[in-house]
Motif scaffolding. Structure first.
Motif, PDB file in Angstrom:
ATOM      1  N   ALA A  99       0.877  -1.163   0.000  1.00  0.00           N
ATOM      2  CA  ALA A  99       0.000   0.000   0.000  1.00  0.00           C
ATOM      3  C   ALA A  99       0.920   1.220   0.000  1.00  0.00           C
ATOM      4  O   ALA A  99       2.070   1.145   0.463  1.00  0.00           O
ATOM      5  N   LEU A 100       0.433   2.327  -0.526  1.00  0.00           N
ATOM      6  CA  LEU A 100       1.281   3.514  -0.674  1.00  0.00           C
ATOM      7  C   LEU A 100       1.937   3.918   0.644  1.00  0.00           C
ATOM      8  O   LEU A 100       3.142   4.211   0.695  1.00  0.00           O
ATOM      9  N   LEU A 101       1.188   3.915   1.725  1.00  0.00           N
ATOM     10  CA  LEU A 101       1.713   4.374   3.015  1.00  0.00           C
ATOM     11  C   LEU A 101       2.702   3.395   3.634  1.00  0.00           C
ATOM     12  O   LEU A 101       3.443   3.756   4.551  1.00  0.00           O
ATOM     13  N   ASP A 102       2.738   2.161   3.128  1.00  0.00           N
ATOM     14  CA  ASP A 102       3.628   1.143   3.690  1.00  0.00           C
ATOM     15  C   ASP A 102       4.955   1.014   2.940  1.00  0.00           C
ATOM     16  O   ASP A 102       5.786   0.176   3.307  1.00  0.00           O
ATOM     17  N   LEU A 103       5.151   1.815   1.906  1.00  0.00           N
ATOM     18  CA  LEU A 103       6.396   1.725   1.127  1.00  0.00           C
ATOM     19  C   LEU A 103       7.618   1.998   1.999  1.00  0.00           C
ATOM     20  O   LEU A 103       7.580   2.893   2.856  1.00  0.00           O
ATOM     21  N   PRO A 104       8.716   1.260   1.793  1.00  0.00           N
ATOM     22  CA  PRO A 104       9.931   1.457   2.592  1.00  0.00           C
ATOM     23  C   PRO A 104      10.774   2.633   2.083  1.00  0.00           C
ATOM     24  O   PRO A 104      11.966   2.499   1.785  1.00  0.00           O
ATOM     25  N   ILE A 105      10.139   3.801   1.962  1.00  0.00           N
ATOM     26  CA  ILE A 105      10.815   5.032   1.547  1.00  0.00           C
ATOM     27  C   ILE A 105      10.366   6.146   2.481  1.00  0.00           C
ATOM     28  O   ILE A 105       9.350   6.006   3.171  1.00  0.00           O
ATOM     29  N   PRO A 106      11.098   7.263   2.536  1.00  0.00           N
ATOM     30  CA  PRO A 106      10.727   8.358   3.447  1.00  0.00           C
ATOM     31  C   PRO A 106       9.332   8.914   3.166  1.00  0.00           C
ATOM     32  O   PRO A 106       8.811   8.815   2.049  1.00  0.00           O
ATOM     33  N   ASP A 107       8.722   9.509   4.194  1.00  0.00           N
ATOM     34  CA  ASP A 107       7.368  10.057   4.068  1.00  0.00           C
ATOM     35  C   ASP A 107       7.284  11.123   2.980  1.00  0.00           C
ATOM     36  O   ASP A 107       6.252  11.248   2.306  1.00  0.00           O
ATOM     37  N   ALA A 108       8.347  11.892   2.804  1.00  0.00           N
ATOM     38  CA  ALA A 108       8.331  12.946   1.777  1.00  0.00           C
ATOM     39  C   ALA A 108       8.176  12.338   0.388  1.00  0.00           C
ATOM     40  O   ALA A 108       7.457  12.878  -0.466  1.00  0.00           O
ATOM     41  N   ALA A 109       8.834  11.198   0.151  1.00  0.00           N
ATOM     42  CA  ALA A 109       8.722  10.519  -1.142  1.00  0.00           C
ATOM     43  C   ALA A 109       7.321   9.941  -1.338  1.00  0.00           C
ATOM     44  O   ALA A 109       6.776   9.949  -2.444  1.00  0.00           O
ATOM     45  N   LYS A 110       6.718   9.451  -0.245  1.00  0.00           N
ATOM     46  CA  LYS A 110       5.339   8.949  -0.327  1.00  0.00           C
ATOM     47  C   LYS A 110       4.379  10.077  -0.689  1.00  0.00           C
ATOM     48  O   LYS A 110       3.442   9.884  -1.471  1.00  0.00           O
ATOM     49  N   ARG A 111       4.621  11.260  -0.110  1.00  0.00           N
ATOM     50  CA  ARG A 111       3.767  12.413  -0.436  1.00  0.00           C
ATOM     51  C   ARG A 111       3.929  12.796  -1.900  1.00  0.00           C
ATOM     52  O   ARG A 111       2.955  13.174  -2.564  1.00  0.00           O
ATOM     53  N   ASP A 112       5.152  12.696  -2.408  1.00  0.00           N
ATOM     54  CA  ASP A 112       5.384  12.989  -3.830  1.00  0.00           C
ATOM     55  C   ASP A 112       4.580  12.031  -4.709  1.00  0.00           C
ATOM     56  O   ASP A 112       3.968  12.441  -5.704  1.00  0.00           O
ATOM     57  N   LEU A 113       4.580  10.762  -4.357  1.00  0.00           N
ATOM     58  CA  LEU A 113       3.822   9.780  -5.133  1.00  0.00           C
ATOM     59  C   LEU A 113       2.320  10.059  -5.047  1.00  0.00           C
ATOM     60  O   LEU A 113       1.596   9.918  -6.036  1.00  0.00           O
ATOM     61  N   ALA A 114       1.849  10.468  -3.863  1.00  0.00           N
ATOM     62  CA  ALA A 114       0.430  10.804  -3.704  1.00  0.00           C
ATOM     63  C   ALA A 114       0.067  11.997  -4.589  1.00  0.00           C
ATOM     64  O   ALA A 114      -1.009  12.021  -5.214  1.00  0.00           O
ATOM     65  N   ASN A 115       0.952  12.979  -4.667  1.00  0.00           N
ATOM     66  CA  ASN A 115       0.716  14.141  -5.530  1.00  0.00           C
ATOM     67  C   ASN A 115       0.700  13.738  -6.999  1.00  0.00           C
ATOM     68  O   ASN A 115      -0.096  14.259  -7.796  1.00  0.00           O
ATOM     69  N   ILE A 116       1.575  12.795  -7.354  1.00  0.00           N
ATOM     70  CA  ILE A 116       1.624  12.300  -8.737  1.00  0.00           C
ATOM     71  C   ILE A 116       0.294  11.621  -9.092  1.00  0.00           C
ATOM     72  O   ILE A 116      -0.246  11.822 -10.191  1.00  0.00           O
ATOM     73  N   ILE A 117      -0.244  10.840  -8.167  1.00  0.00           N
ATOM     74  CA  ILE A 117      -1.529  10.181  -8.390  1.00  0.00           C
ATOM     75  C   ILE A 117      -2.616  11.218  -8.652  1.00  0.00           C
ATOM     76  O   ILE A 117      -3.440  11.082  -9.572  1.00  0.00           O
ATOM     77  N   ASN A 118      -2.639  12.287  -7.862  1.00  0.00           N
ATOM     78  CA  ASN A 118      -3.651  13.338  -8.026  1.00  0.00           C
ATOM     79  C   ASN A 118      -3.512  14.033  -9.375  1.00  0.00           C
ATOM     80  O   ASN A 118      -4.509  14.293 -10.062  1.00  0.00           O
ATOM     81  N   LEU A 119      -2.274  14.337  -9.767  1.00  0.00           N
ATOM     82  CA  LEU A 119      -2.041  15.020 -11.039  1.00  0.00           C
ATOM     83  C   LEU A 119      -2.463  14.145 -12.217  1.00  0.00           C
ATOM     84  O   LEU A 119      -3.093  14.627 -13.171  1.00  0.00           O
ATOM     85  N   LEU A 120      -2.115  12.866 -12.158  1.00  0.00           N
ATOM     86  CA  LEU A 120      -2.482  11.964 -13.248  1.00  0.00           C
ATOM     87  C   LEU A 120      -3.994  11.770 -13.313  1.00  0.00           C
ATOM     88  O   LEU A 120      -4.567  11.640 -14.403  1.00  0.00           O
TER      89      LEU A 120
END
Length: 268
Positions: free
Chosen positions: A77-98
């Protein structure tokens, strides 16, 4: 390649239509930061159409570890990715833009270099019939698609799949509880099938006229492409493979085969 020729033939793509060349900067999914990696982001659940993003991700490796035939990756799940929270927020923003730019859910290949998220490409994700139907309904409700266009986008095979009765959930639960399950994995296409187990395409010829389920430790793109020829391999009614994953290229091609038969990848 033979599989590319067969894929074009099966999908009515003319040989005169060339392939575009894209030149882009190499982005490395391996870095000293330790939290780098590569992944494939699906902006929706491809089986149900729910707005629940999922990510096939491999830490410390390049994209081929995710999309390749022999790649193995974890599903997050997006929130469970083993990357920093800032990178998860970037991916969430990408989802919204797409979501604002494209009508259809997206299949996004990306790399995280330990500091920044890089989008490599995006394209419409192949949806299972139920998910496709749900998305079309939503687009109609939003006034972005007419009823006429929505009907045209559903194929006969998809409609047939929607009308197919599912397995009895009580029986499935009982089988799992008793341990009477040979293997389980990731569903690439919905449906159910029964038949003789075969371990090679040659078995389909040996038992022609009898429904067969192809079970292999590793499936390749050429095998997936051959299964699209329903005249030759029409008695293969299901596929179970030990390799592959939701973000792999064979899964993407496999969704076309999955319009005809149920497919399980990453089985153990």
């Amino acid at each position: 390649k033979p599989e590319a020729i067969e894929y074009r033939r099966q999908n009515g793509i003319p040989d005169t239509l060339g392939t575009a060349a894209i030149i882009q900067q190499i982005v490395w999914g391996v870095s000293k930061e330790g939290q780098s990696g590569a992944g494939v982001l699906l902006t929706r659940n491809i089986q149900t159409g729910e707005k629940i993003p999922s990510v096939a991700f491999v830490s410390g490796k390049q994209g081929t570890a995710v999309v390749g035939e022999h790649g193995t990756h974890s599903q997050y799940a997006l929130l469970d990715l083993p990357i920093p929270d800032a990178a998860k927020r970037d991916l969430a923003n990408i989802i919204n833009l797409l979501g604002q730019k494209y009508l259809y859910p997206q299949d996004v290949e990306f790399t995280y270099d330990g500091k920044q998220v890089w989008v490599l490409q995006t394209r419409d994700v192949p949806l299972q019939p139920l998910a496709h139907f749900r998305v079309l309904q939503e687009l109609m409700g939003l006034g972005k698609l007419s009823e006429h266009d929505a009907i045209r986008r559903m194929t006969t095979l998809e409609l047939r799949s929607l009308l197919s009765p599912p397995l009895d959930p009580d029986i499935v639960r009982a089988k799992r509880k008793s341990g009477d399950v040979l293997a389980s994995g990731i569903s690439i296409s919905l449906g159910n099938a029964s038949g003789r187990i075969i371990t090679s395409l040659e078995g389909a010829a040996e038992f022609r006229g009898e429904p067969c389920i192809l079970v292999v430790s590793s499936v390749s793109l050429p095998i997936i492409t051959k299964l699209m020829d329903r005249k030759l391999y029409g008695n293969i009614v299901g596929l179970v493979a030990g390799n592959g994953g939701i973000g792999s290229h064979i899964a993407r091609v496999g969704t076309k085969v999955g319009e005809h038969i149920p497919i399980i990848f990453g089985a153990d």
